[in-house]
Design an enzyme around this catalytic site. Structure first.
Site, PDB file in Angstrom:
ATOM      1  CB  CYS A  75      -2.063  -2.830   5.428  1.00 26.77           C
ATOM      2  SG  CYS A  75      -3.861  -2.206   5.052  1.00 26.77           S
TER       3      CYS A  75
ATOM      4  CE  LYS B   4      -4.014  -4.535   1.091  1.00 26.44           C
ATOM      5  NZ  LYS B   4      -4.856  -3.393   1.896  1.00 26.44           N
TER       6      LYS B   4
ATOM      7  CG  ASP C 102      -1.967  -1.158   1.183  1.00 26.96           C
ATOM      8  OD1 ASP C 102      -1.873  -2.010   0.197  1.00 26.96           O
ATOM      9  OD2 ASP C 102      -2.905  -1.094   2.201  1.00 26.96           O
TER      10      ASP C 102
ATOM     11  CG  HIS D 193      -8.823   4.963   2.744  1.00 24.01           C
ATOM     12  ND1 HIS D 193      -9.430   4.660   3.756  1.00 24.01           N
ATOM     13  CD2 HIS D 193      -8.083   3.820   2.546  1.00 24.01           C
ATOM     14  CE1 HIS D 193      -9.553   3.463   4.053  1.00 24.01           C
ATOM     15  NE2 HIS D 193      -8.671   3.165   3.251  1.00 24.01           N
TER      16      HIS D 193
ATOM     17  CG  HIS E 139     -11.195   0.784   0.181  1.00 24.60           C
ATOM     18  ND1 HIS E 139     -10.964  -0.551   0.534  1.00 24.60           N
ATOM     19  CD2 HIS E 139     -10.447   1.292   0.973  1.00 24.60           C
ATOM     20  CE1 HIS E 139     -10.680  -0.877   1.639  1.00 24.60           C
ATOM     21  NE2 HIS E 139     -10.003   0.186   1.713  1.00 24.60           N
TER      22      HIS E 139
ATOM     23  CG  ASP F 165      -6.659  -0.130   1.155  1.00 22.79           C
ATOM     24  OD1 ASP F 165      -6.826  -1.562   1.364  1.00 22.79           O
ATOM     25  OD2 ASP F 165      -6.799   0.765   2.099  1.00 22.79           O
TER      26      ASP F 165
ATOM     27  CG  HIS G 162     -14.998  -0.243   1.300  1.00 21.33           C
ATOM     28  ND1 HIS G 162     -14.325  -0.610   2.735  1.00 21.33           N
ATOM     29  CD2 HIS G 162     -14.883  -1.496   0.714  1.00 21.33           C
ATOM     30  CE1 HIS G 162     -13.985  -1.756   2.626  1.00 21.33           C
ATOM     31  NE2 HIS G 162     -14.377  -2.287   1.374  1.00 21.33           N
TER      32      HIS G 162
HETATM   33 ZN   LIG Z   1      -8.347   0.695   3.295  1.00 25.73          ZN
END
Ligand SMILES: [Zn+2]
Length: 237
Positions: free
Chosen positions: A183, A138, A40, A113, A80, A78, A84
């Protein structure tokens, strides 16, 4: 007796002078069965991003340097949906950094984010990883978060990373990136769960540290057999 002692002492000194490598800690040498995981390092988690991690930009040059000694590199993002389940804005009356209960447990609520396809979700342009072979995304299921690059927050849904690494013959993963206590930690602990040896390269990570979460994460990682190392344990300069 005295003369013998002196001779022994001299021999020991001579050995130290001739073989300094015997007295220095040996470096870790990543091999074909080792993979660098870069978690990330996206605009959202860097300076000016929607969920900036303090000092996050400082990991970039360290990771760039580490990448030169790894032949296997995987990058995570990341990624989304809008609205989310991990966003505070999805719930009325909730503020970022509060928590809520979801079907899979307690969820920290974050500012919006890393929304799919936005510049905020892009991997930092300063990250130079031309030899990376995989980008794994993810957190794309709207109802479920995924701190870990291996398993989503229900601890059941696989991202496919373990299968990929196993098919490539990887035995040890070296985890870097953002954030140490979320993470990175979940990725390293799930690597252990999936049967890999795992190291976190501490100076190639930065934490968010929400109410002591950074110290707690290190404690949990250590308990799960994750090794805490520094980039200097691998790099010669
Ligand atoms: Zn996130």
């Amino acid at each position: 007796m005295q003369r013998r002692t002196i001779l022994h002492a001299g021999a020991a000194l001579g050995l130290a002078a001739l073989s300094p490598q015997l007295f220095a800690a040996s470096k870790i040498k990543p091999d074909a069965k080792s993979a660098l995981i870069v978690v990330d390092v996206q605009n959202c988690f860097l300076e000016g991003g929607t969920l900036a991690v303090k000092g996050g930009n400082e990991v970039v040059p360290v990771i760039n340097k580490l990448s030169t000694v790894f032949e296997n590199i995987a990058v995570t993002q990341d990624w989304h949906t809008a609205g989310h389940a991990s966003f505070a804005s999805t719930y009325s009356g909730k503020k970022p950094f509060e928590t809520t209960k979801l079907t899979y447990g307690t969820q920290v609520l974050w500012p919006d984010h890393c929304v799919q396809g936005t510049d905020d979700a892009a991997v930092s342009k300063d990250l130079k990883l031309p030899t990376a072979q995989l980008i794994i995304r993810k957190g794309f299921h709207k109802e479920m978060d995924s701190y870990s690059a291996f398993e989503e927050a229900d601890h059941k849904t696989a991202t496919g990373l373990a299968g990929y690494l196993k098919a490539r013959g990887i035995k040890t993963v070296y985890v870097t990136g953002l954030a140490t206590d979320f993470c990175v930690a979940w990725t390293a602990m799930d690597a252990r769960k999936a049967g890999f040896a795992a190291c976190v390269i501490e100076d190639a990570t930065r934490g968010i540290d929400l109410d002591g979460s950074l110290a707690a994460a290190w404690k949990q990682m250590t308990a799960k057999g994750v090794k805490r190392i520094q980039s200097t344990d691998i790099l010669s300069t």
